[in-house]
Design an enzyme around this catalytic site. Sequence first.
Site, PDB file in Angstrom:
ATOM      1  N   ARG A 147      -1.144  -4.922   2.414  1.00 62.24           N
ATOM      2  CA  ARG A 147       0.227  -4.682   2.874  1.00 62.24           C
ATOM      3  C   ARG A 147       1.183  -5.816   2.494  1.00 62.24           C
ATOM      4  O   ARG A 147       2.348  -5.579   2.172  1.00 62.24           O
ATOM      5  CB  ARG A 147       0.201  -4.516   4.401  1.00 62.24           C
ATOM      6  CG  ARG A 147       1.538  -4.528   5.119  1.00 62.24           C
ATOM      7  CD  ARG A 147       1.300  -4.502   6.622  1.00 62.24           C
ATOM      8  NE  ARG A 147       2.500  -4.765   7.398  1.00 62.24           N
ATOM      9  CZ  ARG A 147       3.264  -3.826   7.939  1.00 62.24           C
ATOM     10  NH1 ARG A 147       2.971  -2.559   7.741  1.00 62.24           N
ATOM     11  NH2 ARG A 147       4.315  -4.143   8.658  1.00 62.24           N
ATOM     12  N   GLU A 204      11.427   6.024   6.258  1.00 63.93           N
ATOM     13  CA  GLU A 204       9.964   6.089   6.296  1.00 63.93           C
ATOM     14  C   GLU A 204       9.577   7.494   5.841  1.00 63.93           C
ATOM     15  O   GLU A 204       9.791   8.466   6.574  1.00 63.93           O
ATOM     16  CB  GLU A 204       9.442   5.820   7.705  1.00 63.93           C
ATOM     17  CG  GLU A 204       9.681   4.407   8.205  1.00 63.93           C
ATOM     18  CD  GLU A 204       8.602   3.431   7.742  1.00 63.93           C
ATOM     19  OE1 GLU A 204       7.660   3.866   7.050  1.00 63.93           O
ATOM     20  OE2 GLU A 204       8.710   2.232   8.095  1.00 63.93           O
ATOM     21  N   ARG A 250       0.800  -1.224   0.000  1.00 65.79           N
ATOM     22  CA  ARG A 250       0.000   0.000   0.000  1.00 65.79           C
ATOM     23  C   ARG A 250       0.834   1.275   0.000  1.00 65.79           C
ATOM     24  O   ARG A 250       0.300   2.371  -0.148  1.00 65.79           O
ATOM     25  CB  ARG A 250      -0.937  -0.001   1.203  1.00 65.79           C
ATOM     26  CG  ARG A 250      -0.249  -0.029   2.558  1.00 65.79           C
ATOM     27  CD  ARG A 250      -1.253  -0.352   3.645  1.00 65.79           C
ATOM     28  NE  ARG A 250      -0.660  -0.374   4.988  1.00 65.79           N
ATOM     29  CZ  ARG A 250      -1.307  -0.798   6.069  1.00 65.79           C
ATOM     30  NH1 ARG A 250      -2.547  -1.260   5.953  1.00 65.79           N
ATOM     31  NH2 ARG A 250      -0.728  -0.780   7.252  1.00 65.79           N
ATOM     32  N   ASN A 304       8.590  -7.735   5.366  1.00 65.88           N
ATOM     33  CA  ASN A 304       9.551  -7.085   6.255  1.00 65.88           C
ATOM     34  C   ASN A 304       9.546  -7.684   7.659  1.00 65.88           C
ATOM     35  O   ASN A 304      10.043  -7.070   8.596  1.00 65.88           O
ATOM     36  CB  ASN A 304       9.278  -5.579   6.323  1.00 65.88           C
ATOM     37  CG  ASN A 304      10.545  -4.800   6.610  1.00 65.88           C
ATOM     38  OD1 ASN A 304      11.626  -5.155   6.139  1.00 65.88           O
ATOM     39  ND2 ASN A 304      10.431  -3.726   7.382  1.00 65.88           N
ATOM     40  N   TYR A 328       9.450   1.219  16.854  1.00 60.21           N
ATOM     41  CA  TYR A 328       8.936   0.079  17.607  1.00 60.21           C
ATOM     42  C   TYR A 328       9.774  -1.135  17.256  1.00 60.21           C
ATOM     43  O   TYR A 328      10.501  -1.144  16.260  1.00 60.21           O
ATOM     44  CB  TYR A 328       7.464  -0.186  17.295  1.00 60.21           C
ATOM     45  CG  TYR A 328       7.134  -0.263  15.819  1.00 60.21           C
ATOM     46  CD1 TYR A 328       7.433  -1.393  15.067  1.00 60.21           C
ATOM     47  CD2 TYR A 328       6.524   0.809  15.182  1.00 60.21           C
ATOM     48  CE1 TYR A 328       7.138  -1.463  13.723  1.00 60.21           C
ATOM     49  CE2 TYR A 328       6.223   0.755  13.820  1.00 60.21           C
ATOM     50  CZ  TYR A 328       6.534  -0.385  13.105  1.00 60.21           C
ATOM     51  OH  TYR A 328       6.248  -0.436  11.762  1.00 60.21           O
ATOM     52  N   SER A 366       6.947   3.929   3.746  1.00 65.11           N
ATOM     53  CA  SER A 366       6.185   5.085   4.209  1.00 65.11           C
ATOM     54  C   SER A 366       5.134   4.571   5.200  1.00 65.11           C
ATOM     55  O   SER A 366       4.724   3.414   5.109  1.00 65.11           O
ATOM     56  CB  SER A 366       5.529   5.818   3.035  1.00 65.11           C
ATOM     57  OG  SER A 366       4.347   5.190   2.607  1.00 65.11           O
TER      58      SER A 366
END
Length: 424
Positions: free
Chosen positions: A240, A386, A185, A259, A364, A313
């Site tokens: 995603r 990001e 996305r 990821n 995180y 992003s």
Amino acid sequence: MTKLLGLFVLLLGAALVAADQDYEGYRIYEVTPETALQGQLLHQLSLQGFDFLSESRLLGRPSRVIVSPAQLAQFEELLEGQQLAHSLINDNLGASIAEEFALRQLQRRLCPITGKGRLSTERYYTHEEIINYIDDLAERYPRRVFVRTVGWSYEKRVLKTITITNGDGRAGKKVIFMDGGFHAREWISPAAVLYVIDQLVEQFEQNADLLEDYDWVILPLVNADGYEHSQSGTLARMWRKTRQPYTYAGQTCYGADPNRNFGFHWNEEGASSNPCADTFAGPTPFSEPETIVVRDLMHTLADRGVMYLTIHSYGNYILYPWGWTSDLPDTWEDLDAVARTGAEAIENATGTVYTYGSSTNVLYIAAGASDDYGFYAGFNVSITMELTGAGSIGFNPPVTRIDEFVTETWIGIRAMAEKLIEIY
């Protein structure tokens, strides 16, 4: 906290099913933790399956989360009970997605690709258009551009790298390996990578210094299946993961989070073993053909690899290892210097502020990610960018802002590359 969190566990069956769906009536909230307890609560929600569009462990920095109509009453009870500062960002995600797709169809009619040549920054491109573009560059610049097929996605879409040199024929140069499009996305990611390719190839004279001692090897689109799926219609826009099917509790759930699929501290904290979760780590490390391609490229290039750079992003972060622990690598000062240089260059040029630091400490914990694996595989510097978010979702910067965002990203990448040259 425990009692309120328990209310959500009862509702997570629907939240964990990562599938195409109508987001009519879904909301996006921006929630800002002011205490460590509030931050831990939000992180627990993300681990339990709530779709966080952005998440930060920094106090005072907002996170954004999607809330379904079925979850709304309990979510608002949680906000009130924990006195979490919040605001409603979007009161109907489904309507926003429908509007975006209508505008996208119009833009494709207004800005078609007419033959060969440079891609504009006026719309988002398909996987096929991206592949055709790098193939065309190899034809037009045969001494400086080399395209190679490096694998195939699960649905048999070709994955290609473009290697950009200065044409001097010197072998054994250092390498910057870059990729985009891990998460389907995040359309601005491949757009930013395409702009880097354009700068290094079409604007060679302005950027020749970056190619004097370095070759750039770029994989523009890792998750080709997921990316194409996310462009297929409004119900798939928020997709995603990859697209390989997995059976779980009698249902078929598609894809793993590429990821979280790398074989370094695989399936530890920040990843899920549930195939229906957006952060599903896969049944085994490197279960996805797309991550195998990236892994093999890393090992092939590692003896010359100085920087691995992956574009995501959104959130305005420049991150380096580790993502699986809050500990820092022994060479963290070099990593920090490169990340800081990129962030400062962007802020000085545009005013946009990027936070930089190790993934776990500023964002995180997320084990099994590509940046950790790239550093483990031997790259001196491994960076995740990001990018800035925009649009009604955050992942959908309007086409009128693509040029702004990719130009801004290039400023940071160029500065980081210059710092690499200085250090290494």
